[in-house]
Every structure is written in C-alpha cells, then in structure tokens.
Design an enzyme around this catalytic site. Structure first.
Site, PDB file in Angstrom:
ATOM      1  N   HIS A 166       0.487  -0.831   0.770  1.00  0.00           N
ATOM      2  CA  HIS A 166      -0.166  -0.056   0.316  1.00  0.00           C
ATOM      3  C   HIS A 166       1.050   1.330  -0.009  1.00  0.00           C
ATOM      4  O   HIS A 166       0.647   2.206  -0.516  1.00  0.00           O
ATOM      5  CB  HIS A 166      -1.078  -0.061   1.198  1.00  0.00           C
TER       6      HIS A 166
ATOM      7  N   ARG B 118      -9.467   4.682  -3.249  1.00  0.00           N
ATOM      8  CA  ARG B 118      -9.563   3.842  -2.731  1.00  0.00           C
ATOM      9  C   ARG B 118      -9.579   3.901  -0.837  1.00  0.00           C
ATOM     10  O   ARG B 118      -9.777   4.620  -0.484  1.00  0.00           O
ATOM     11  CB  ARG B 118      -8.117   2.921  -2.718  1.00  0.00           C
TER      12      ARG B 118
ATOM     13  N   ARG C  56     -14.613   2.575  -4.256  1.00  0.00           N
ATOM     14  CA  ARG C  56     -15.082   1.176  -4.333  1.00  0.00           C
ATOM     15  C   ARG C  56     -14.569   0.541  -2.964  1.00  0.00           C
ATOM     16  O   ARG C  56     -14.632   1.490  -2.539  1.00  0.00           O
ATOM     17  CB  ARG C  56     -12.974   0.280  -4.959  1.00  0.00           C
TER      18      ARG C  56
ATOM     19  N   GLU D 213      -9.907  -9.529 -10.064  1.00  0.00           N
ATOM     20  CA  GLU D 213      -8.549  -9.805  -9.714  1.00  0.00           C
ATOM     21  C   GLU D 213      -8.210 -10.433  -9.293  1.00  0.00           C
ATOM     22  O   GLU D 213      -7.198 -11.154  -8.521  1.00  0.00           O
ATOM     23  CB  GLU D 213      -8.284  -8.194  -8.042  1.00  0.00           C
TER      24      GLU D 213
ATOM     25  N   ASN E 116      -2.587  -5.556 -10.233  1.00  0.00           N
ATOM     26  CA  ASN E 116      -1.782  -6.068  -8.585  1.00  0.00           C
ATOM     27  C   ASN E 116      -2.200  -7.477  -8.543  1.00  0.00           C
ATOM     28  O   ASN E 116      -1.442  -8.355  -7.935  1.00  0.00           O
ATOM     29  CB  ASN E 116      -1.731  -4.631  -8.002  1.00  0.00           C
ATOM     30  N   ASP E 117      -2.870  -7.365  -7.808  1.00  0.00           N
ATOM     31  CA  ASP E 117      -3.487  -8.710  -7.556  1.00  0.00           C
ATOM     32  C   ASP E 117      -3.658  -9.188  -8.192  1.00  0.00           C
ATOM     33  O   ASP E 117      -3.909 -10.942  -8.174  1.00  0.00           O
ATOM     34  CB  ASP E 117      -5.055  -8.661  -7.049  1.00  0.00           C
TER      35      ASP E 117
ATOM     36  N   ARG F  45       2.190 -10.072  -3.649  1.00  0.00           N
ATOM     37  CA  ARG F  45       2.956  -9.354  -3.669  1.00  0.00           C
ATOM     38  C   ARG F  45       3.784  -8.077  -2.918  1.00  0.00           C
ATOM     39  O   ARG F  45       4.446  -7.058  -3.260  1.00  0.00           O
ATOM     40  CB  ARG F  45       1.759  -8.002  -4.181  1.00  0.00           C
TER      41      ARG F  45
ATOM     42  N   CYS G 273      -7.110  -0.767 -13.140  1.00  0.00           N
ATOM     43  CA  CYS G 273      -6.505  -0.027 -12.436  1.00  0.00           C
ATOM     44  C   CYS G 273      -5.930  -0.062 -11.041  1.00  0.00           C
ATOM     45  O   CYS G 273      -5.515   0.065 -10.698  1.00  0.00           O
ATOM     46  CB  CYS G 273      -7.994   0.147 -12.052  1.00  0.00           C
TER      47      CYS G 273
END
Ligand code: PEP
Ligand code: MG
Length: 765
Positions: A364, A471, A507, A606, A629-630, A640, A677
């Site tokens: 993050h 986020r 989200r 994801e 990312n995920d 990650r 995204c």
C-alpha cells in the site's frame, strides 16, 4: 540435536556483530557434533575464492590465509556441487588438497555443507574428525540446517559490506553505503532521514541525540516511577494467586530499575547525549544479548524478563515523550514497516522520499508513493534503518537504491539526475492540454487512482478524465475507529465535488491482505487468501450499508458516483452486494426523499476465477475494472508484498497478458465498459500493451499520467495491437520485457521509459 540447534540460532540472533556470529558457529557446532574441527569458508567475490574465515581445530593463524577456488580442494568441491560432501577418508579423494599451514593432517573424515542464499553459494561449513568414519544422516542434516540458518546472516553481512571486510580485511571494501530495495515509486529524493518507529518496539528505536539532557533525565525518571508503580500494583493483584517465589520475580524487576543497576547505566548514556528512549533501548538490548548467551537455562530465560521490562518502560517513555517530531523540509521518511498513519503526521510538501524495510512494489505504501509522486523504495531488508536518523540520504525510486552519506561527487551526480527529472516533468506538462489520443487518433481515457485528498490537486493538474479507483480504505486508515456514515459522507462529497463532472469510481472498503485497519486487526495465517475485500464487508453488512449510504448521499446533486466491488470471486458475492446496494438506494430515494441517480456498479477482476467468469459477472453489472496488482499476485501465486519473491512478480507475464486479452474480449461480447486500474496501466510499456490488447480506459497514479499519455500519442493503435499480439505468444515475462524495450527504443519514446543512473549496482546479491 534439536536443543543445540535452537541454542545456536538464539545465540546467532543475539550476536553483536558478524565476526561474533562466525565464532559462535564454529565453537558451538564443533561442541555439539563432538568433532575435532569446525571451520567456515566464505566467498571473497573479488577473487572468487572461499577464504577460511573462522575455525576451531585448525591453526588460528591460517584464518584469512587459506583460500580455494571452486575448482580446488574439497571445500571447492562442496561449493561447485552446491551439495554436501561426506567422506570417510578425505585424503584419498582425488580433490583433496593439503594446506600445511592449517595443521589439518591429523584429520581423516570430512563433512562439508554449502551455505546457499537465493541460489548463490556464499560459503562452506566444514567439520572434520581424527578417526575414520562416515558422518551419519542426522549429523549431515544438522550441518545442512545450520548452514541454511547461517545463509541469511551472511547475505545480510554481504549487503552491509561486513562480509568483504571479513574475507579481505586489508582491501578497502569501501563504505557500505548503498543498499538495495525494491523500486516502488520512481524519482530521486535527496534529504535528511527521519526514522519513524512502531510503538514499544525496543529494536525500532532510532539512535537519537538530544541537547536537553536534564529534560531527558526527567522523562526517564518519570517513566521509571510509573513502571515501578505498575509493577507494585501487578504484584499486589497477584498476591494469593502466585506463590511467594513467583512473586519474588517482581522484586527482581524493581531492583533492575534501581540506580545502581539498569537505571544507572541508562542515566550515564543520557548524560552522554542520547535521548531517554534511545539510551534505554541500547542498554536493554545489550542486556538481552548478555542473558541470551548465558550457559544456564534459568539465566537465559531471564532475557525475556529483561525484554518485557524494557517494553514496559519504553511504553511509558513513548507516552510521555514530547510528540514534537520535527520534519525538515527535505524529509526522507524511513521506517521498518511504513504505513499510511505515519504519513498523516508529516507535512506533505516536506517529504522527499520514503523507504520501508518491509513490503514490496505493490504494498500500500508503494501505491501511495506513486499516487503522490514521492520516490519510494520498499523491501530494503538490509538497511540499518534504526541508525539513520539525521543522515544524508539519497533515494533512487527508479533503481530501488538507497545511498547513505554519499560523497559530494555522488550527491552532485544525483542532483543532476533530479534536475533532469524536473526538466522532463516540466516538458511533460506541455502535453497536459493535448488530447489523449493515439497517433492514429483513437481516444484513450486516462483516469487516476486516488485515496488521499492531497493527490486530487496533482490529478486535476495532470488533466485526469475521471477517477478509476478511489481507494476508500485510505481515509479509513487515517482514523482511530470506523468513520461514521456522516463522516464518510463528508469525505466522499469532497472527492465527488472536486472531480465533478468527471466520474469518480469509489471502491467499497477493501481491507484484509496487507491492509489492516489499526482498530480492526485481522490476524490470519494466509491473509491474501483470507478475509479480504468484499468477503469482510458482506460479513459485516452494517459497514457495507453505512458506506454505500454515505457514498450515495454524497453524490446527491452531482451524480458522478460509480461504485466498485473489490475481490469478487463468485457471482453470489455480486448478487449479495447488489441486493444491499439496491436496498440502500430504495431507502434513500423512496423512504428518505433523497434525489439521487442510481450509480453505475462495477466489479473488480483481480482473482483468476473472475477472469474465467467475466461474462457472468459482466451480465450483472455496468462495468468491469481489472486490478492487475492482485490479478498478477493470484495468477502467478506470488505474494505482492514479499521481497524474497519480488523477482517472480511480473506484470508482463504471458499468462497475465492472455488473461487480460480474455477479459477485454468478454466485456466487449457483453457490451460492458472495461478498464484497468492496476499499476500496470501507469507503466508506459504496460499501457502500450493494454491499448494493444484493446483497453481504452486506463486508470493510474496521477504522477504517471502525462508520461503514459506522451508515449501513447506517439504510437498508432494498429502498431500497439501488433506488438501486443506478438508478445502474448512469447514464452516468458523477460522475453516480453526485452521485446517491448527493443520495439520502443526510438527517439521521443526511449527517454520516457528508461532512465540512466550514476550508480548502477547496490550491495545486493
Ligand atoms: C489491484 O489489485 O490491482 C488494485 C487496483 O487494487 P489494490 O492495489 O488496492 O489491491
Ligand atoms: Mg486489489
């Protein structure tokens, strides 16, 4: 063998420095295995030789003198085969080499185990015995286990330069001032280190000095008094529950705090100029170390009492410490595990760069760094971070390097890089008002990912067409409890208004995995496969409902809200979430009289399951948004956040590219909007691939937007389609990357995807 193993590991962990580690190993292994000799050979990279670095049993004067290449001797044999060699009669082996200076002629049997870290043979651990015998399996396993334990310590010593000083003390190994981490947000930051620490962690207290000795002494005395009072009251509470002997432990605690014991040592260090916290932690760590090394098990156990006492006093010190942390204008924020709350206290304009010992490119903090345009390095596992307070530091967020106290020449060279970056950023500002189209005129919507209020300014300056991912967990992090519906409404209203009339995709709360709220900790063995994202909020409909109500109420009169559901792995989750969203909408509009347009609702793709069910999911919602990312993490089974496997985490992996190709195809078949995204969208080469695969909406960190736009404007859509189709068929991520670099190495584009650095190598194996 388990007990000696546990003890050796404990002692190694408590050793004050690297040479002490080596001495402990040879001493303890020789003793535990009842052998005549135990030696460690370490690789000297300069000469590619394994140098005798510590021994019990060979002549001490041969240390540093005897060395073997991988082609020489039995030690070389162990190193070159990268597996143990176990011989009953070493002298008869063809690879045996005799070194008279060691006095080894008395030994017959030989067992050697390689010390391997990340596929690299860093050394060899050897035991030998006078009588002829083959070491048995359990002995071999013991030596292999010790070698594996040693490998991490040696790798660390290598990174800090200690290893080079051990293997070639006479050579100038140079200051160990370049450390490697994971490049996480580009750019160069030059400034002074400010170390932030986790509460009551003795090992996380930076070595700080203070001019106000009397003030620090006062703080310390105060903390001692409060701890003494605590200990007294705990003792009283436990009277009648614990035996008299057990209660005596508390008196030992109290005595330790007295002036002629620990207290006195700490006071002396404060008088030397250290802060109370720093002096206390140094003394306590030293005592923990001493106790850990004791022979008697009873005394070794006392180490945990000292640790406990240490934490108690530190807690009081931290509570009463004057919280006036000064953040210079060129702050380099460094922490063992930097997290969003650390950031909240620092004036944004003062942060030049961020470094975290833990975490990786997609943690993050890395994402926050990118969205705010702050150079960031994560996973700097070897960095002596607690000692860096006030030092001059250069952070190269592109290469993942951290330079401590660089020479004036190096600093000048980096100032130059910094200036060039500023020039490029200024040039890119010129494309701000240019249309976001490819060279053949196809429009590409460039949106931004946000979370903090400060990144809005940057996003708008960069000409974002909308917010593809807000986020919401980030404002949740900055609170001390769940924000109320009204508090959330105010925050969301702010976002929606600032971007209006552009769409803002909010989200729903995506916590779990690496994102734990301080006030809602989720402790799990396997957090990324656990209670995350929609799974948490569907189990807590009160959280979900309050959030959706806050979002919808915030959108009244603006109507630019879109709602996005994270971590969806089944249609049931979508159906349940939609039922709640619809319920909120009806309540607000029918029962409470709000005039709101029903927001579009979308699903994040994801998780691999969502890729294969993209059509079923798309049927239920208005849009899909791919979180690369995920998706990369789950498709490649690579955490990650884990620096150890960071090299395996690759957004150019052909498997991921094929998944992305399928999703865009399925969304088109269902006539649904689709965007990306994840961070891949903000990487210029990634963006080229995504457009080539058919995506027309990309959402990214604001700081990458103009760079991506500038690259896309120079390429025709058909050309990108060809590139994407070609690289999808390549076998490996490295081939994809090489091919992209080769194809895009042209004037006008190259400087946007590459950067040259004064320092190319850091001390990482
Ligand atoms: C993603 O997973 O790609 C994503 C955008 O979400 P986050 O990084 O917040 O998990
Ligand atoms: Mg995600």
């Amino acid at each position: 063998m388990l007990e000696p193993l546990r003890r050796i590991v404990q002692e190694v962990n408590a050793a004050p420095d690297f040479s002490a580690v080596l001495e402990i190993i040879v001493e303890r292994v020789k003793h535990a295995m009842h052998t005549g000799m135990c030696s460690v050979y370490l690789l000297d990279r300069a000469t590619n030789r394994y140098v005798l670095s510590a021994t019990r049993g060979l002549l001490p004067e041969s240390v540093g003198k005897v060395a073997m290449t991988p082609d020489e001797g039995l030690v070389g044999l162990v190193a070159s085969r990268a597996e143990p060699v176990n011989l009953e009669h070493a002298e008869t082996h063809p690879r045996f080499a005799y070194f008279p200076e060691t006095g080894e002629e008395k030994f017959s049997s030989f067992l050697g185990a390689p010390i391997i870290h990340q596929r690299d043979v860093l050394g060899v651990l050897v035991v030998q015995q006078q009588e002829r015998r083959r070491f048995d399996e359990s002995e071999e396993a013991f030596l292999v286990t010790i070698s594996a334990q040693l490998a991490g310590v040696i790798a660390h010593a290598q990174a800090t330069g200690e290893l080079a000083r051990t293997t070639s003390p006479e050579a100038d190994a140079g200051p160990a001032n370049i450390y490697a981490g994971i490049a996480s947000a580009p750019g160069v930051g030059i400034g002074r280190a400010v170390v932030v620490s986790s509460p009551a962690d003795l090992y996380a207290v930076p070595k700080r000095r203070s001019e106000d000795t009397e003030g620090e002494l006062e703080l310390f005395r105060h903390a001692l008094e409060r701890t003494q009072a605590d200990v007294h009251s705990t003792k009283n509470d436990l009277k009648g529950i614990l035996s008299t002997e057990e209660l005596e432990m508390f008196d030992v605690y109290l005595r330790m705090l007295e002036d002629n014991s620990l207290g006195g040592e700490v006071i002396a260090l404060i008088r030397d100029g250290f802060t109370a916290q720093s002096a206390w932690s140094q003394i306590i760590i030293e005592h923990i170390r001493t106790f850990t090394r004791m022979e008697s098990e009873y005394l070794r156990e006392r180490a945990s009492d000292v640790r406990d006492l240490g934490r108690r006093v530190l807690e009081h010190l931290q509570q009463t410490a004057r919280p006036v942390q000064v953040y210079p204008q060129d702050t380099i924020l460094i922490g063992e595990d930097l997290a969003a709350p650390h950031l909240a206290a620092v004036p944004f304009d003062n942060i030049r760069a961020m470094v975290s010992v833990r975490g990786s490119h997609n943690s993050h903090m890395a994402i926050i760094g990118r969205s705010m345009g702050i150079p960031t390095v994560m996973g700097a596992v070897d960095l002596p971070w607690a000692e860096l307070e006030g030092h001059l530091v250069i952070v190269d967020g592109h290469m993942g390097h951290i330079l401590i106290d660089p020479s004036p020449e190096v600093e000048r060279a980096y100032q130059e890089v910094f200036r060039k970056e500023q020039d490029l950023a200024a040039d890119l500002l010129g494309t701000r008002d240019e249309p976001s189209v490819t060279a053949s005129g196809d429009a590409i919507s460039l949106w931004v990912n946000t979370g903090l209020r400060v990144d809005t300014k940057l996003s708008l300056e960069m000409g974002a067409a909308g917010v593809g991912l807000y986020r919401t967990e980030i404002p949740f992090f900055l609170q001390e409890r769940f924000p109320s519906e009204e508090e959330q409404r105010v925050i969301y209203r702010d976002q929606l208004t600032m971007y209006a009339p552009r769409p803002v995709t909010m989200r729903t709360l995506d916590i779990g995995g690496d994102k734990a709220l301080p006030y809602f900790p989720i402790k799990e063995e396997n957090p990324f496969l656990g209670w995350r994202g929609i799974r948490v909020t569907l189990d807590h409909p009160e959280i979900f409902l309050a959030q959706v109500r806050a979002m919808m109420r915030a959108s009244e009169g603006i109507d630019n809200l879109r709602i996005l559901l994270p971590m969806i792995s089944s249609v049931q989750e979508v159906d349940s979430a939609l039922a709640l969203i619809n319920r909120v909408y009806t309540e607000l509009t029918v029962e409470e009289g709000y005039r709101i347009r029903m927001p579009k609702v979308g699903v994040m793709i994801e998780v691999p399951a969502a890729v294969y069910q993209a059509r079923e999911l798309a049927r239920r919602v208005d849009f899909l948004s791919v979180g690369t990312n995920d998706l990369t993490q789950y498709l490649l089974a690579v955490d990650r956040n884990n620096p150890r496997v960071a090299a395996l985490y690759h957004a150019y992996h052909p498997a991921l590219l094929k998944a992305l190709r399928d999703v865009v195809r399925d969304a088109a078949a269902m006539n649904r909007e689709v965007s990306v995204c994840g961070e891949m969208a903000g990487d210029p080469m990634g963006a080229v691939l995504l457009v080539g695969l058919g995506y027309r909406t990309l959402s990214m960190s604001a700081s990458n937007l103009l760079r991506v736009k500038a690259v896309l404007r120079q390429l025709k859509t058909a050309e990108m389609t060809v590139i994407a189709a070609r690289v999808c068929e390549l076998p490996d991520a490295s081939d994809v990357k090489a091919e992209l670099q080769r194809t895009l190495d042209r004037p006008g584009i190259a400087r946007l995807i590459r950067s040259d650095r004064p320092v190319q190598q850091a001390n990482r194996h």
